[in-house]
Design a protein around this motif. Structure first.
Motif, PDB file in Angstrom:
ATOM      1  N   GLN A  32      71.967  41.332  44.455  1.00 19.32           N
ATOM      2  CA  GLN A  32      71.635  42.752  44.683  1.00 19.32           C
ATOM      3  C   GLN A  32      70.587  42.886  45.783  1.00 19.32           C
ATOM      4  O   GLN A  32      69.598  42.155  45.797  1.00 19.32           O
ATOM      5  CB  GLN A  32      71.071  43.380  43.391  1.00 19.32           C
ATOM      6  CG  GLN A  32      72.065  43.468  42.248  1.00 19.32           C
ATOM      7  CD  GLN A  32      73.263  44.362  42.563  1.00 19.32           C
ATOM      8  OE1 GLN A  32      73.120  45.419  43.174  1.00 19.32           O
ATOM      9  NE2 GLN A  32      74.460  43.930  42.175  1.00 19.32           N
ATOM     10  N   ARG A  33      70.823  43.828  46.683  1.00 23.36           N
ATOM     11  CA  ARG A  33      69.852  44.084  47.753  1.00 23.36           C
ATOM     12  C   ARG A  33      68.506  44.520  47.162  1.00 23.36           C
ATOM     13  O   ARG A  33      68.475  45.190  46.121  1.00 23.36           O
ATOM     14  CB  ARG A  33      70.357  45.214  48.659  1.00 23.36           C
ATOM     15  CG  ARG A  33      71.529  44.828  49.534  1.00 23.36           C
ATOM     16  CD  ARG A  33      71.972  46.039  50.326  1.00 23.36           C
ATOM     17  NE  ARG A  33      73.157  45.768  51.124  1.00 23.36           N
ATOM     18  CZ  ARG A  33      73.137  45.329  52.387  1.00 23.36           C
ATOM     19  NH1 ARG A  33      71.978  45.098  52.977  1.00 23.36           N
ATOM     20  NH2 ARG A  33      74.241  45.130  53.041  1.00 23.36           N
ATOM     21  N   ASP A  34      67.432  44.186  47.880  1.00 29.44           N
ATOM     22  CA  ASP A  34      66.104  44.657  47.473  1.00 29.44           C
ATOM     23  C   ASP A  34      66.096  46.189  47.572  1.00 29.44           C
ATOM     24  O   ASP A  34      66.504  46.747  48.595  1.00 29.44           O
ATOM     25  CB  ASP A  34      65.053  44.054  48.432  1.00 29.44           C
ATOM     26  CG  ASP A  34      63.653  44.485  48.069  1.00 29.44           C
ATOM     27  OD1 ASP A  34      62.924  43.678  47.501  1.00 29.44           O
ATOM     28  OD2 ASP A  34      63.287  45.661  48.365  1.00 29.44           O
ATOM     29  N   ALA A  53      75.322  37.890  53.731  1.00 25.72           N
ATOM     30  CA  ALA A  53      76.614  37.955  53.059  1.00 25.72           C
ATOM     31  C   ALA A  53      77.710  38.320  54.063  1.00 25.72           C
ATOM     32  O   ALA A  53      77.454  39.124  54.958  1.00 25.72           O
ATOM     33  CB  ALA A  53      76.559  38.998  51.963  1.00 25.72           C
ATOM     34  N   PRO A  54      78.902  37.751  53.927  1.00 25.97           N
ATOM     35  CA  PRO A  54      79.336  36.878  52.843  1.00 25.97           C
ATOM     36  C   PRO A  54      78.959  35.413  53.060  1.00 25.97           C
ATOM     37  O   PRO A  54      78.846  34.953  54.194  1.00 25.97           O
ATOM     38  CB  PRO A  54      80.865  37.021  52.896  1.00 25.97           C
ATOM     39  CG  PRO A  54      81.155  37.268  54.352  1.00 25.97           C
ATOM     40  CD  PRO A  54      80.007  38.070  54.858  1.00 25.97           C
ATOM     41  N   ILE A  55      78.841  34.709  51.942  1.00 23.76           N
ATOM     42  CA  ILE A  55      78.733  33.242  51.964  1.00 23.76           C
ATOM     43  C   ILE A  55      79.727  32.730  50.929  1.00 23.76           C
ATOM     44  O   ILE A  55      79.830  33.294  49.830  1.00 23.76           O
ATOM     45  CB  ILE A  55      77.319  32.760  51.579  1.00 23.76           C
ATOM     46  CG1 ILE A  55      76.261  33.370  52.510  1.00 23.76           C
ATOM     47  CG2 ILE A  55      77.241  31.229  51.618  1.00 23.76           C
ATOM     48  CD1 ILE A  55      74.820  33.098  52.073  1.00 23.76           C
ATOM     49  N   ALA A 102      85.671  42.741  65.903  1.00 26.12           N
ATOM     50  CA  ALA A 102      85.019  43.457  64.797  1.00 26.12           C
ATOM     51  C   ALA A 102      83.522  43.133  64.738  1.00 26.12           C
ATOM     52  O   ALA A 102      82.678  44.022  64.697  1.00 26.12           O
ATOM     53  CB  ALA A 102      85.701  43.123  63.469  1.00 26.12           C
ATOM     54  N   GLU A 103      83.188  41.850  64.748  1.00 20.03           N
ATOM     55  CA  GLU A 103      81.776  41.461  64.655  1.00 20.03           C
ATOM     56  C   GLU A 103      81.158  41.219  66.033  1.00 20.03           C
ATOM     57  O   GLU A 103      79.980  41.485  66.249  1.00 20.03           O
ATOM     58  CB  GLU A 103      81.613  40.208  63.795  1.00 20.03           C
ATOM     59  CG  GLU A 103      81.786  40.470  62.311  1.00 20.03           C
ATOM     60  CD  GLU A 103      80.745  41.420  61.720  1.00 20.03           C
ATOM     61  OE1 GLU A 103      79.561  41.314  62.051  1.00 20.03           O
ATOM     62  OE2 GLU A 103      81.145  42.303  60.943  1.00 20.03           O
ATOM     63  N   GLY A 104      81.962  40.707  66.977  1.00 19.88           N
ATOM     64  CA  GLY A 104      81.418  40.324  68.282  1.00 19.88           C
ATOM     65  C   GLY A 104      81.028  41.511  69.140  1.00 19.88           C
ATOM     66  O   GLY A 104      80.053  41.450  69.885  1.00 19.88           O
TER      67      GLY A 104
HETATM   68  N1  LIG Z   1      78.195  38.800  61.457  1.00 23.49           N
HETATM   69  C1  LIG Z   1      77.890  38.515  60.068  1.00 23.49           C
HETATM   70  C2  LIG Z   1      76.953  39.599  59.553  1.00 23.49           C
HETATM   71  C3  LIG Z   1      76.375  39.244  58.192  1.00 23.49           C
HETATM   72  C4  LIG Z   1      75.408  40.323  57.715  1.00 23.49           C
HETATM   73  O1  LIG Z   1      74.585  40.869  58.480  1.00 23.49           O
HETATM   74  N2  LIG Z   1      75.492  40.621  56.416  1.00 23.49           N
HETATM   75  C5  LIG Z   1      74.652  41.647  55.852  1.00 23.49           C
HETATM   76  C6  LIG Z   1      75.459  42.428  54.812  1.00 23.49           C
HETATM   77  S1  LIG Z   1      76.788  43.315  55.485  1.00 23.49           S
HETATM   78  C7  LIG Z   1      73.482  41.055  55.102  1.00 23.49           C
HETATM   79  O2  LIG Z   1      73.616  40.022  54.467  1.00 23.49           O
HETATM   80  N3  LIG Z   1      72.349  41.759  55.113  1.00 23.49           N
HETATM   81  C8  LIG Z   1      71.209  41.443  54.319  1.00 23.49           C
HETATM   82  C9  LIG Z   1      70.081  40.828  55.103  1.00 23.49           C
HETATM   83  O3  LIG Z   1      70.214  40.674  56.327  1.00 23.49           O
HETATM   84  O4  LIG Z   1      69.055  40.520  54.478  1.00 23.49           O
HETATM   85  C10 LIG Z   1      79.207  38.449  59.275  1.00 23.49           C
HETATM   86  O5  LIG Z   1      80.190  39.046  59.707  1.00 23.49           O
HETATM   87  O6  LIG Z   1      79.256  37.798  58.235  1.00 23.49           O
END
Ligand SMILES: N[C@@H](CCC(=O)N[C@@H](CS)C(=O)NCC(=O)O)C(=O)O
Length: 203
Positions: A32-34, A53-55, A102-104
């Motif tokens: 869960q996010r802070d 995330a994701p991992i 999408a991400e790039g």
């Molecule tokens: N380019 C990465 C981006 C990963 C990313 O920024 N994930 C965000 C959630 S969408 C995250 O974990 N944010 C929480 C943080 O940075 O602490 C991917 O596509 O997996």
């Protein structure tokens, strides 16, 4: 069995969606996010030093970056459903372009809009111009593509659609695609998929 480390309201929805499409078994671990910073909790850093995330964890492989995770899962899949066009076909390179786009490229102006909405700005800074240019360019191109194609890699649904949908949903929530009828229609079609709906239930 493959473990998905899922963060609420995050791109890990892509991974759950893909696994559901392929009917692959997986274990879900929720993080869960802070509530104040909205950042990932310390528990995710214990899985991967980047804590984003994701991992996924599968035997001795621990992997982050959703595009890499999608490719990994497609490489392991034994499903008859092929969510990636045949290697070296024209559709494959279309697939690859959108998967990375999408991400790039697209994520930067969309996520910057999201973050900048949290600040007071007059809209005249260099970054505002860059983002406005990218938003106009990218979404016009995407809308024109979806006017011709049902899916990003052509006629068939692929993992590139999963990658693109999640960023398009964020763009939609930020009202960046109000006049983009083809993107809106496409999002409706994606959101009707059964596997999408399972992923969406996880938040
Ligand atoms: N380019 C990465 C981006 C990963 C990313 O920024 N994930 C965000 C959630 S969408 C995250 O974990 N944010 C929480 C943080 O940075 O602490 C991917 O596509 O997996």
């Amino acid at each position: 069995m493959l473990t998905v480390h899922h963060l609420n309201k995050s791109r890990s929805k892509r991974v759950i969606w893909l696994l559901e499409e392929l009917d692959m078994p997986y274990t879900l671990v929720n993080h869960q996010r802070d509530p104040i910073s909205n950042l990932a909790p310390a528990s995710l850093k214990l899985v991967h030093p980047l804590a984003k995330a994701p991992i996924i964890v599968d035997d001795n492989i621990t992997l982050c970056e959703s595009g890499a995770v999608m490719e990994y899962i497609l490489n392991q899949s034994e499903s008859t459903l092929k969510l990636r066009p045949e290697l070296n076909s024209a559709a494959y390179y279309q697939y690859l372009e959108w998967l990375h786009f999408a991400e790039g490229s697209l994520a930067l102006p969309v996520i910057s809009t999201l973050l900048m909405a949290m600040e007071k700005r007059d809209g005249a800074n260099p970054l505002d111009h860059y983002i406005a240019k990218e938003i106009a360019l990218d979404f016009s191109y995407i809308d024109a593509t979806l006017a011709k194609n049902s899916y990003f890699a052509g006629d068939t649904f692929s993992a590139a659609d999963i990658m693109m949908t999640i960023i398009l949903e964020i763009a939609d929530s930020l009202k960046l695609i109000e006049d983009k009828t083809n993107i809106k229609r496409y999002l409706g079609v994606m959101q009707e998929r059964a596997a999408y709906q399972v992923a969406a239930k996880h938040g």
